[in-house]
Structure formats: structure tokens, C-alpha cells
Write an enzyme that holds these catalytic residues in place. Structure first.
Site, PDB file in Angstrom:
ATOM      1  CB  CYS A  36      -7.371  -3.175  -4.573  1.00  0.00           C
ATOM      2  SG  CYS A  36      -6.850  -4.168  -5.979  1.00  0.00           S
TER       3      CYS A  36
ATOM      4  CD  GLU B  86      -9.662  -0.206   0.199  1.00  0.00           C
ATOM      5  OE1 GLU B  86      -8.786   0.562   0.619  1.00  0.00           O
ATOM      6  OE2 GLU B  86      -9.492  -0.965  -0.769  1.00  0.00           O
TER       7      GLU B  86
ATOM      8  CE  LYS C   6       8.705  -0.198   1.468  1.00  0.00           C
ATOM      9  NZ  LYS C   6       8.066  -1.049   2.463  1.00  0.00           N
TER      10      LYS C   6
ATOM     11  CD  GLU D 249      -1.107  -1.587  -9.860  1.00  0.00           C
ATOM     12  OE1 GLU D 249      -1.541  -2.547  -9.209  1.00  0.00           O
ATOM     13  OE2 GLU D 249      -0.136  -1.666 -10.610  1.00  0.00           O
TER      14      GLU D 249
END
Ligand code: NAD
Length: 466
Positions: A272, A369, A165, A238
Site C-alpha cells: 500500500c 494505484e 477473515k 487502512e
């Protein structure tokens, strides 16, 4: 409209959802909303296909070579969809698409690791690796083609079948990849379903998969771990990062500043493992700030389909709102705006390349972040101090150290609490290098031989002799 791929067939859904082009802010496509029944069909199809797929490694290697060729043959259409759904500049999108087939070929050619730990008159003991079953794979919006590749290639070579997905913000290129897969693979080996976060939850809680491979945010990763726990599915997560880049006082400043700036703004800051906090020694700070300011002011931001564009829009409206909020918070907190600092008017989710100086911990853009084109430059005095500050976070994805002296940089790198520590580079991700996050940035390993093994169950074969 692009369709889902279930059991090798094109499958539409009764309901659809909007897909926005972030360069215009307009709805430009629809994607199917997978129903619970269709998810069951995809899982059943993957479980059926697994029975023959798991048996023949040579056939899998050839199928992966064919898949790589098929992806290559569709590079143009994939790139166009990727630009449309993510807002990546043409060259960046083309690069992501072009890197998919070599990555698949790397896994096709990888030698299966063999470990014999005893072979004598008493016994032979071999550590083998077996396929797991069906893999539920869930990807984010920042690299739809890249993340599809990172999951599909090792999962399939490992003998598993997949239900994947993509993010609801960027389903288009993945839907096309489903059709491309169906051209060359047996039905059910790759199933592509589309929908929102609820579909992701249903996949992770579904009784069929034996493994969940997830890339996305830390809160969603936690939810995946919880949902996978009740039947002890294997999980690879991850997750997000807040990478520190530490410039030592002997670094080649021009090279460090140029490279760090390029990486911190790559894909509009939405990667990331790019620099998200840059630490510069006090005696070289203003020099570095000037170099970053000049680079930001000369960056061409605009229409991602224009070849001169270096940076497009942010990919989603929520991400645009979040970056706007973090930037306002930094300004309110007293950060010095060296460049940028505001959204670009005129439709679409464009934001100026933004550089902050005189900013430190305690301000959200340093502690969280940002995942956007706004980079804080932090001043430090001693190496011990900067290592402690770099590590004072729950994030632990990656980081970098910059110095003219490799040994000196290595001594700092080994103190960083993160899955990858780069020296004089950042965000280098070759297919053969394992990639993992320490602390809250992940669980398990992707890529390289370790990544292949993470899609297998270990089995010890112990033969008694004599
Ligand atoms: P996200 O977590 O919101 O969504 C990622 C995917 O998970 C989407 O497909 C989403 O629909 C699905 N999802 C959301 N909630 C879920 C749940 N509870 N259960 C199952 N599935 C769920 O993340 P995003 O905003 O799409 O991506 C940005 C984040 O991804 C950033 O934090 C970034 O650092 C991280 N990321 C990490 C890596 C890595 O390799 N470490 C790579 C790329 C992106």
C-alpha cells in the site's frame, strides 16, 4: 486441507474454494467456505471468550508472549505457505513471517497509557481505556501474515477477542496461524474463518462485533463503512495509496534512485505504502531515468522459491490483468518505456519490472494505484508545482521527500497531504509508529500506542472530592 479455527476447534466446511499458486497459475490447495451458521458460531465463541479475556491484562500480556513464541516456532511452515499462496520470494516471505513475533511482543510489553487530567481537592479525573468486545478483522492478499499480526496483536492486548477473515486469494498462512493461536490461547480468543467478499460483508453487518478493522481497497472500505454504520460499530480502514516520492535537486541521486527503485518493486509493487509516482527535477531527470532503467534490467525475476530471485509473480490473476491493462494504457498514451513493458510468458502471473518516463497526470498509471511492478517517473520544474501535483489526488496514504538538506525536505514534507511523510526513506513501518491514511486512504489509526487505543473505548472516571 487446512481447517478454520472456531472456538479453538478445527472446523471444515461442506464447500471449498480453490487456492492458486501464482508462480504456476495452477490450483494447488483448497480452503473451507465458511457458512453463515459457522460465522455465527465464531461470533458467539468470540463473545463468550471475551467475558474472561477482557478481565486480566497481565494474563493477556503473558498469552501474547506465548503466541509470539508459538509463531516463531512455526516460521518455516508459515513461510512455505506464504510463498505458495502469494508468490513472494523466499527471503521476502521469511522476512514477513520473522517480523510477526517481535510485533506481538511489542504489544505484550507496551505500557498501558494513563492520563490524569485533574487530581486535586475538588476531583480526580482520569481518562481510561476499556476493551470493546468482539473485533471483526478483514485482511488483503498482499501481506497475509503481516496484516494478521497488525490486527491481532493490538486487538488482543486491548482486551478484545477476534473473528478474522483473510483474502480468499491467500487463506493458507492465516489458516495455519489460527491453529497456532489455538495451541496457546483460550478457545474463542482468535477465530479464523475463510471465504469471499460476501463473508466480509456478513462480518461487517453482523450484530456481534463492536469494531471492524479492515485493510484493503478503497471501494471495499467504503462498503465496510456503510455496513458498519447501522449499529455504529467502530471502524478502522487502512486503504489504498498512490504515494508520491519527491526527489529535490540536491538529493544524493544514486542513493535516492537505488532505494526508490527497490521500494517501488518490493513485493512486485504490491504494497500500500511504496512509491507509486516518482517526481524528479527536470535538470536531473535523464540521469535518474537511466539509473532506474539499469536497475530494472538487472532485476532477477522468477521462481520465488529460488534464493536468487528478487521478484516473483503478481499474486492474483485480476491484479495481473489490471497491471497489464494499465501498462498498455500508458504505452497507448505515449509514455516512454525505459524498461520492461510486458508480461513474462510461461505460466504464472509474472510481469517485467517496468519503468515509464515522459509520462504525466491524465494517464491511468499516474492517476490510479497500480499495485504492481510498473513505475512512472514524472518531470517537474519547481517545488511549489511538485507539491501541488503530489497532492492533486484523493489518495493520502504516505509519501517521501529526498534531499541532502533535512530542513528543506521537512518544509516540503509538511505540505504533503498524507498520513506519513518520510524523509530520505520510504515505507519504514516500525511497530511503535502510528500509521494512518489521509483523505480516501483510510480512517482511524493502526500501530503504535495509538493503534492499541483504537481497539479500546475511552472512559472518563470522574471522582468528586471535598
Ligand atoms: P480488497 O478490498 O479486494 O479485499 C480485502 C479484503 O476485504 C478481502 O479479505 C476481501 O475478501 C474483503 N472484502 C472485499 N469486499 C468486501 C466488502 N464489501 N465488505 C467486507 N469485506 C470485503 O483488497 P485486496 O485486493 O485484497 O488488497 C489490495 C488493496 O489493499 C490495495 O488497494 C492496497 O493498497 C490495500 N492495502 C492497504 C494497506 C494499508 O495499510 N493502508 C495495506 C495493505 C493493502
Amino acid at each position: 486441507m487446512l481447517s478454520m479455527t472456531i472456538d479453538g476447534e478445527t472446523v471444515d466446511a461442506h464447500d471449498t474454494f480453490d487456492v492458486v499458486n501464482p508462480a504456476t497459475g495452477a490450483v494447488e490447495a483448497q480452503a473451507p467456505e465458511c457458512t453463515p451458521e459457522q460465522l455465527d458460531q465464531a461470533m458467539t465463541s468470540a463473545a463468550r471468550a471475551y467475558q474472561s479475556w477482557k478481565r486480566d491484562d497481565d494474563a493477556r500480556r503473558q498469552a501474547l508472549r506465548d503466541l509470539a513464541d508459538a509463531v516463531d516456532a512455526h516460521q518455516k511452515e508459515l513461510t512455505a505457505l506464504l510463498v505458495q499462496e502469494t508468490g513472494k520470494p523466499l527471503a521476502v516471505a521469511a522476512g514477513e513471517v520473522a517480523s510477526s513475533a517481535p510485533w506481538i511482543r511489542y504489544y505484550a510489553e507496551l505500557e498501558w497509557p494513563k492520563r490524569v487530567i485533574q487530581d486535586d481537592d475538588a476531583a480526580r479525573i482520569e481518562v481510561a481505556h476499556r476493551p470493546m468486545g468482539v473485533v471483526a478483522a478483514i485482511t488483503p492478499w498482499n501481506g497475509p501474515v503481516g496484516m494478521w499480526t497488525w490486527k491481532i496483536a493490538p486487538a488482543l492486548r486491548g482486551g478484545n477477542t477476534v473473528v478474522l477473515k483473510p483474502s480468499p486469494f491467500t487463506p493458507l498462512s492465516t489458516l495455519l496461524l489460527g491453529r497456532i493461536g489455538a495451541e496457546v490461547l483460550p478457545p474463542g480468543v482468535i477465530n479464523i474463518v475463510t471465504g469471499g467478499d460476501e463473508l466480509g460483508k456478513a462480518m461487517t453487518a453482523h450484530p456481534t462485533p463492536r469494531k471492524v478493522s479492515f485493510t484493503g481497497s478503497i471501494p471495499a472500505g467504503r462498503s465496510v463503512a456503510v455496513n458498519a454504520a447501522h449499529d455504529l460499530k467502530r471502524v478502522t480502514l487502512e486503504l489504498g495509496g498512490n504515494d508520491a516520492a519527491i526527489v529535490l535537486d540536491d538529493a544524493d541521486l544514486e542513493n535516492a534512485a537505488g532505494t526508490l527503485f527497490a521500494f517501488s518493486m518490493f513485493n512486485c509493487g504490491q504494497i500500500c505504502c511504496i512509491p507509486k509516482r516518482i517526481f524528479v527535477p527536470a535538470n536531473r531527470y535523464e540521469e535518474f531515468v537511466d539509473a532506474f532503467g539499469a536497475a530494472a534490467r538487472s532485476m532477477v525475476v522468477g521462481d520465488p522459491t529460488d534464493p536468487v530471485t528478487a521478484m516473483g509473480p503478481l499474486t492474483t490473476r485480476p491484479q495481473f490483468d489490471r497491471v497489464s491493462e494499465l501498462v498498455s494504457d500508458a504505452v497507448a498514451g505515449g509514455a516512454r518505456v525505459v524498461a520492461g513493458g510486458k508480461p513474462i510468458e510461461g505460466g504464472g502471473y509474472f510481469f517485467e519490472p517496468t519503468v515509464f518516463a515522459d509520462v504525466a497526470e491524465g494517464v491511468r498509471i499516474v492517476d490510479e494505484e497500480q499495485f504492481g511492478p510498473a513505475i512512472p517517473l514524472l518531470k517537474y520544474d519547481t517545488v511549489d508545482e511538485v507539491v501541488a501535483r503530489a497532492n492533486a489526488t484523493d489518495y493520502g496514504l504516505s509519501g517521501s521527500v529526498w534531499s541532502a538538506d533535512e530542513e528543506k525536505a521537512g518544509a516540503v514534507a509538511e505540505q504533503l497531504e498524507c498520513g506519513t511523510a518520510w524523509i530520505n526513506c520510504h515505507a519504514m513501518l516500525p511497530s511503535h509508529a502510528p500509521f494512518s491514511g489521509a483523505k480516501h486512504s483510510g480512517l482511524g489509526v493502526a500501530n503504535g500506542e495509538d493503534g492499541l487505543l483504537s481497539f479500546t473505548e475511552q472512559q472518563v472516571v470522574h471522582t468528586a472530592r471535598g
